[in-house]
Design a protein around this motif. Sequence first.
Motif, short mmCIF file in Angstrom:
data_model
loop_
_atom_site.label_atom_id
_atom_site.label_comp_id
_atom_site.label_asym_id
_atom_site.label_seq_id
_atom_site.Cartn_x
_atom_site.Cartn_y
_atom_site.Cartn_z
N PRO A 53 23.06 27.03 -8.90
CA PRO A 53 22.35 28.30 -9.08
C PRO A 53 22.59 29.39 -7.97
O PRO A 53 22.69 30.44 -8.20
N ALA A 54 23.34 28.57 -7.13
CA ALA A 54 23.84 29.69 -5.90
C ALA A 54 25.14 30.36 -6.40
O ALA A 54 25.26 31.59 -6.17
N ILE A 55 25.88 29.60 -7.14
CA ILE A 55 27.39 29.97 -7.59
C ILE A 55 27.22 31.27 -8.56
O ILE A 55 27.44 32.16 -8.69
N ILE A 56 25.93 30.87 -9.58
CA ILE A 56 25.73 31.85 -10.63
C ILE A 56 25.39 33.23 -10.04
O ILE A 56 25.81 34.18 -10.50
N ALA A 57 24.45 32.92 -9.18
CA ALA A 57 23.77 34.31 -8.47
C ALA A 57 24.95 35.05 -7.70
O ALA A 57 25.10 36.32 -7.98
N LEU A 58 25.83 34.70 -7.01
CA LEU A 58 26.95 35.15 -6.53
C LEU A 58 28.00 35.83 -7.43
O LEU A 58 28.29 36.83 -7.25
N VAL A 59 28.13 35.33 -8.60
CA VAL A 59 29.11 35.83 -9.47
C VAL A 59 28.37 37.04 -10.10
O VAL A 59 29.06 37.87 -10.35
N SER A 62 22.03 31.27 0.13
CA SER A 62 22.04 30.16 -0.61
C SER A 62 21.37 28.89 0.15
O SER A 62 21.02 27.97 -0.64
N ALA A 63 21.29 28.84 1.39
CA ALA A 63 21.01 27.79 2.00
C ALA A 63 19.23 27.70 1.70
O ALA A 63 18.71 26.60 1.94
N PHE A 64 18.81 28.69 1.34
CA PHE A 64 17.56 28.99 0.86
C PHE A 64 17.14 27.74 -0.16
O PHE A 64 16.00 27.45 -0.30
N ILE A 65 17.89 27.61 -1.01
CA ILE A 65 17.89 26.63 -2.24
C ILE A 65 18.66 25.41 -2.08
O ILE A 65 18.99 24.69 -3.00
N GLY A 66 19.24 25.01 -0.77
CA GLY A 66 19.80 23.72 -0.45
C GLY A 66 21.18 23.88 -0.99
O GLY A 66 21.96 22.76 -1.33
N ALA A 67 21.94 24.83 -0.97
CA ALA A 67 23.42 25.01 -1.20
C ALA A 67 24.30 24.92 0.03
O ALA A 67 25.38 24.96 -0.11
N GLY A 68 23.61 25.01 1.05
CA GLY A 68 24.34 24.50 2.47
C GLY A 68 25.35 26.02 2.84
O GLY A 68 24.45 27.14 2.49
N GLY A 69 26.14 25.99 3.50
CA GLY A 69 26.96 27.17 4.10
C GLY A 69 26.31 27.54 5.54
O GLY A 69 25.48 27.11 5.86
N LEU A 70 26.81 28.65 5.84
CA LEU A 70 26.38 29.24 7.34
C LEU A 70 24.95 29.64 7.37
O LEU A 70 24.43 29.56 8.41
N GLY A 71 24.26 29.94 6.19
CA GLY A 71 22.88 30.34 6.15
C GLY A 71 21.87 29.30 6.61
O GLY A 71 20.95 29.37 7.04
#
Length: 535
Positions: free
Chosen positions: A86-92, A159-168
């Motif tokens: 879902p994180a990648i779809i949102a970013l796209v 994206s960290a809000f939904i467990g996708a990791g990253g600096l967030g």
Amino acid sequence: MFGGFISDVVGSRLSELLLRTGEHVILTGISTGIAISLGIPLGILAVRIRWLRGTLTGAVGILQTIPSLAMLAILLALLEKIGTVPAIIALVMYALLPIVRNTLAGIEGVSPSVLEAARGIGMTPRQRLSIVEVPLALPVIVAGIRTAAVVGVGIATLSAFIGAGGLGQFINRGLALSNTNLILLGAIPAAILALLVDAAIATSQWGIEYKKKGDASGKISKRVIRILAILAPLFIVIAGLAAYYSQRDLPLSSAFTSDSDSSVSGSVTIATKNFTEQFILGELMTQIVEDRTNIRVNKKFNLGGTMICHGALVSNAIDLYAEYTGTALTAILNKDVIPESGEVLELIKQSYRERFDARWLPPFGFNNTYAITVRKEDAKRYDLTGISDLAPIADELTAGFTAEFVERPDGFPGLRKEYGLEFAQVIDLDPSIMYQAVSNGEVDVICAFATDGRIAAYNLQPLEDDSNFFPAYYAAPVVRSEVLETYPELETALKVLAGILNDKTMQELNYEVDEEKRQPSEVARDFLKERDLIG
């Protein structure tokens, strides 16, 4: 000060910082790459099919107006899964607008005389597009890609809000724990990464324009510039991948993974919601499981609220997390409040087995109910002892409640109906700043948690629930049944935690993290060692 930040914060978390930076680069790189592969053809299509132009640009424009967190929540509900997809779809979706618009503008900006000359020498429409239009429009197209990539770096922190990791991940933890150093640990590298991405793509843009100008500096010089222009953004992607793969299997003190060991029999994923008590409970469960079994624990801490964690459990994205009986009864099962706690637990256990194929294990022992709380001086001034005493003066007060409390039936909607409370204003506040806000006089009433040590630390006064509106909120591990069948030793390990915490002890543990600024992992470890529960 800055030197201390580098040595103490960055130095102690360098491995995880590299991992999260790598995750951030991967999220941004994949999403931008997909957006390029979709956006450029869509932009070309909009040039060729005139009636499609308005519809297409309008559609991608509307996507930009949806707030980032709302977009993630919508995708979470539609896909029923957390993490990178879902994180990648949102970013796209957010990257499409600048790429489509710049492709459209770049191709339409090609001189008509140039196109006429191309037609005059017999070029087909496809040849004109590939040989003339796209090459001439490329600097403008790359400018759109540049904008999309830089914006993507910023949005990826959410994206960290939904467990996708990253600096967030660091930013979320810092906000939840009121830890400025953690916020900076995520924000500063994200800003640096955005600048590097911008500079790298700007180099590519410069290289393309340099080639276009056709400076008479020799073929070798042009070739070097072209190679550098291509390698600049590629270098960041390679560096991000290297950082990620160099650290993903290393033990991290506060990351999502634990040590890899040949004796590991399998793995489970433990999640938490986004506040201090949940982090401590998550660490207690993690450390008990790692100490008493050969199961490896993957940590998905600091997800969003109740429904995100519950949805992740039901969709098998996580295996267990700590839930509260009152929350499960009213927010998840949509049942009316039942005053008898034993009856509530039995109802929840049966309902979860039947509806979600999940098991409730014995509770930890404390009852973290909501506590409508005011400043002690206000309680004395207005003679406030119970929540019902607020009704006559509510229209003069500002309430600061968590977002969940504002919407949940066991929160403000039910409370307002039960007690007839009509506040002058209700403000949504993050749990991490709610106590400070009431202490500073920015709000007058908050929905504190009964086991939060900041109630005493900020000299606050909980009011008696004199109508017995709030149900009991006993915390307990909730585990997917399939996981317990696969790893029966998991249940044995977690049952060690049954009844080990009372309200006072949980308050003290929360205080250690919130006010003494200790790490939840350290607080949990010390607690378990003091009781000889881990080695």
